[in-house]
Structure formats: C-alpha cells, structure tokens
Design an enzyme around this catalytic site. Structure first.
Site, PDB file in Angstrom:
ATOM      1  N   GLU A  53       5.953-109.445  23.215  1.00  0.00           N
ATOM      2  CA  GLU A  53       5.895-110.493  22.191  1.00  0.00           C
ATOM      3  C   GLU A  53       4.849-110.160  21.122  1.00  0.00           C
ATOM      4  OE1 GLU A  53       6.301-112.704  26.213  1.00  0.00           O
ATOM      5  OE2 GLU A  53       5.711-110.728  25.505  1.00  0.00           O
ATOM      6  N   CYS A  80       4.071-114.385  29.626  1.00  0.00           N
ATOM      7  CA  CYS A  80       3.029-114.522  30.650  1.00  0.00           C
ATOM      8  C   CYS A  80       2.103-115.689  30.322  1.00  0.00           C
ATOM      9  CB  CYS A  80       2.241-113.225  30.794  1.00  0.00           C
ATOM     10  SG  CYS A  80       1.328-112.776  29.317  1.00  0.00           S
ATOM     11  N   ALA A 159      21.384 -84.423  47.952  1.00  0.00           N
ATOM     12  CA  ALA A 159      22.537 -83.625  47.499  1.00  0.00           C
ATOM     13  C   ALA A 159      23.197 -83.021  48.738  1.00  0.00           C
ATOM     14  CB  ALA A 159      22.065 -82.524  46.556  1.00  0.00           C
ATOM     15  N   ARG A 188      13.294 -89.256  38.531  1.00  0.00           N
ATOM     16  CA  ARG A 188      11.887 -89.180  38.953  1.00  0.00           C
ATOM     17  C   ARG A 188      10.954 -89.801  37.912  1.00  0.00           C
ATOM     18  NH1 ARG A 188      11.197 -82.980  41.227  1.00  0.00           N
ATOM     19  NH2 ARG A 188      12.438 -83.220  43.138  1.00  0.00           N
ATOM     20  N   ASP A 204      10.849 -76.796  51.833  1.00  0.00           N
ATOM     21  CA  ASP A 204      11.177 -76.530  50.420  1.00  0.00           C
ATOM     22  C   ASP A 204       9.950 -76.281  49.544  1.00  0.00           C
ATOM     23  OD1 ASP A 204      13.697 -77.105  51.277  1.00  0.00           O
ATOM     24  OD2 ASP A 204      13.854 -79.059  50.302  1.00  0.00           O
ATOM     25  N   GLU A 285      13.361 -88.965  48.836  1.00  0.00           N
ATOM     26  CA  GLU A 285      14.096 -87.752  48.483  1.00  0.00           C
ATOM     27  C   GLU A 285      14.319 -86.816  49.675  1.00  0.00           C
ATOM     28  OE1 GLU A 285      13.524 -84.423  45.141  1.00  0.00           O
ATOM     29  OE2 GLU A 285      13.733 -86.415  44.307  1.00  0.00           O
ATOM     30  N   GLY A 287      13.332 -85.558  54.032  1.00  0.00           N
ATOM     31  CA  GLY A 287      14.596 -84.938  54.366  1.00  0.00           C
ATOM     32  C   GLY A 287      15.525 -85.863  55.093  1.00  0.00           C
TER      33      GLY A 287
END
Length: 346
Positions: A53, A80, A159, A188, A204, A285, A287
C-alpha cells in the site's frame, strides 16, 4: 467501467513479482484507482521494506495526489494493523482519507486477522472484502499454511525414469532435460528452504542453490543424525544458510545451525523447529527415504514429479511410492511434469 475483480487481479500480478523475496512476510500487491484510472500501484518487495500500500501511495504523481480522497485503494491482502519494521498500513489509509478500500483476502495472522479492516471501517471508510478470495489465498498459500497449520508449506519434488527409478545402479544419473533443470532452479528461488536427507547429500553432493535462473538461494536443511556428511561437501559452503538436524549437538556457527532431535517422531520435531524459525515453505528434494516419510505420514501440500518417458533405468533407487492422480500435467520438450495437490488436507 472496470470492476473490483479486474483491479484485484492486477494486485495479484504485482504481488507475484516478489515471489521468493518477501519471507517471512506475505506477497501483497496494491492498486489505487480514481474513476477507472490507475493513479498508483506497488507491491511488497522484501521483508523490512515498505508494504504494498505504501509503495502504491508513493508511486502517485504529484499532480494526482489531491485525488486520493476520491480514490479506491485495492489490496490483495488485508492491510496490516500492527507496528513491525514498518508502521501499520491501515492507519496510513485512514490518515490519507481514501474513499473506499477493496480487499482480496483477509489476513489470518494473529496480529492482523480483521483488525486492519476494523480500523478502516471505524474511520468511516467503506470496505469491501473477499474479492477473488481463493486466488488471493492461493497467492499466499505458504503464508496461510504457516499461520493456520503452524508448519511450513511442504512441496515434494523428484525426477524419475519411465520405469520408476531415481538413478541407475545407485549412481547419480541425469533424468530430466535442461528446461526441467531451469524449472527446478526457479522453484528453488521461490521457496523459503530446501530439505534433503543424509543419503542424498552423500550420494549427489548437491549445492541446493539457484544457478540456472536469477533468484535467491533457499535456506538448506539437512537431516543427518550421526553427522556423517563431511563439512567439505557443497551443502556446508557459504552460499546459503544451512540447518542440520542431528542427534549429536546444538550449535550455531556463522551460516550453520545444528539442532539436536530424537529419531522417534523426527518429522514432528523438524516441522516444529522450522515453524519456530519462521520458515514458511520447504521443498523436500530427496532422497527416496526422506520423501517417503512425508508421503507415509501424509504431511505434504503439493508435489511435483519430473518424468522422462523415454528413459528406462532397470535398476537403482526406486522412486517413492506415491499413489495419487496429478491435478495437471505439462510437457517440457521430451519430458513431463506432473503436479499434485494434497486434497485430503484442504
């Protein structure tokens, strides 16, 4: 004559420009209209900086400022009502004497929750609320989940190959194409934090940063009970803050925070701590083990699965068992993205 929905839709468009940059604040856009002419617009860009605003008011040209008392201010989220890093927007609206205020969604935050609207109404200004309410709530699904459910918004992502594997023979294997990777980095940049388990970090050695697009790096979260991931690994570098949930130590050193938790009910402890740290959204993400825990306990809000229909890996880490129908599917060149929404939590 343009209607209220038209201008609230513009508020949403403006607010989206700051996606990923306002945490822990919500995304908010504002438009000021005098007789069907937009004389000011703005959005909240970053926590600690002026709200939507105020930015909209500041954008009004000098020659149009006398029109404020005959204008309507549109805002995608209730103004607010509390003093934080900036003064309350509701008081500014009253001070300037707007003719009318149109609100998209009400703010469920305990410090606001109807108080902003009441301040404006008590000053004798007409207020309309609930315009495109669902779209305005969806814009701030992370903010509302955090305040209503007292935990971060959880987005699962992985994936998989056509035959349902995450890798070939347990070795890191590229599954998605370059467009998919850009999409992932965009994701991300938009979420507050990103979480992986120990196995993924060791397997990884990911950086979990944003490289393929412009944007901020998410806060990294690692679950590593025995602290087996070496501090020389990318996840510990200084590119982003890193939170490590473990069973050995509590400590804070520069950009690293270690929090000690028990293995039993570990997810509850993790989500409680992330809530305390005001982390509003997390991409899980990997495993496969970490993802499966969230799926099995039904603690997830959305999921995004990248599929390569032309790749069969035959052996390796199995993709999580996830028996849900996608809400929509998109093609990215030779790959597919499946989008899921956890309707059981609505």
């Amino acid at each position: 004559m343009m209607n209220d929905e038209f201008y609230i839709r513009r508020c949403i468009e403006l607010a989206q420009k700051a996606l990923g940059n306002t945490y822990p604040n919500p995304l908010v856009g504002s438009v000021i209209v005098h007789r069907d002419r937009i004389i000011g617009e703005g959005f909240h860009k970053k926590a600690g900086e002026p709200h939507a605003e105020i930015n909209a008011i500041s954008s009004i040209k000098k020659e149009d400022q006398h029109l404020i008392s005959d204008s309507t201010i549109y805002v995608s989220l209730e103004p607010c009502a509390h003093f934080g890093k900036t003064p309350p927007c509701a008081l500014k609206i009253v001070e300037l004497g707007f003719k009318k205020v149109v609100i998209g969604a009400m703010d469920s935050h305990e410090k606001v929750n109807g108080k902003g609207k009441k301040i404006i109404e008590d000053a004798g200004i007409e207020v309309v609320s609930g315009i495109l309410e669902d779209e305005c709530k969806d814009l701030n699904k992370r903010f509302f989940c955090y305040h209503d459910k007292k935990r971060p918004f959880l987005l699962l992502k992985w994936a998989e190959s056509a035959d349902g594997f995450l890798d070939r023979d347990f070795q890191p294997t590229p599954i998605s194409n370059s467009l998919s990777r850009q999409f992932v980095h965009q994701m991300r940049s938009e979420e507050h934090a990103i979480l992986v388990g120990k196995n993924t970090a060791l397997h990884d050695n990911p950086s979990l940063t944003v490289r393929e697009v412009r944007g901020r790096n998410p806060i990294r979260i690692l679950i590593d009970f025995k602290l087996e991931v070496p501090e020389s690994f990318h996840i510990y570098n200084e590119e982003s803050e890193t939170i490590v949930f473990n069973s050995i130590k509590n400590s804070e050193e520069n950009h690293l925070m270690f929090f000690k938790i028990e293995r039993k009910n570990s997810l509850d402890q993790i989500l409680k701590k992330l809530y305390e740290l005001q982390i509003q959204s997390v991409i899980v993400e990997g495993g496969s083990f970490s993802l499966q825990q969230f799926i099995d306990e039904n603690i997830w809000d959305e999921a995004v699965i990248f599929q390569n229909p032309h790749l069969n890996l035959e052996n390796g880490t199995k993709a999580p068992h996830f028996n849900f129908k996608p809400e929509k599917t998109e093609n990215l060149r030779d790959g597919k993205i499946l989008f899921f929404h956890n309707q059981s939590l609505d």
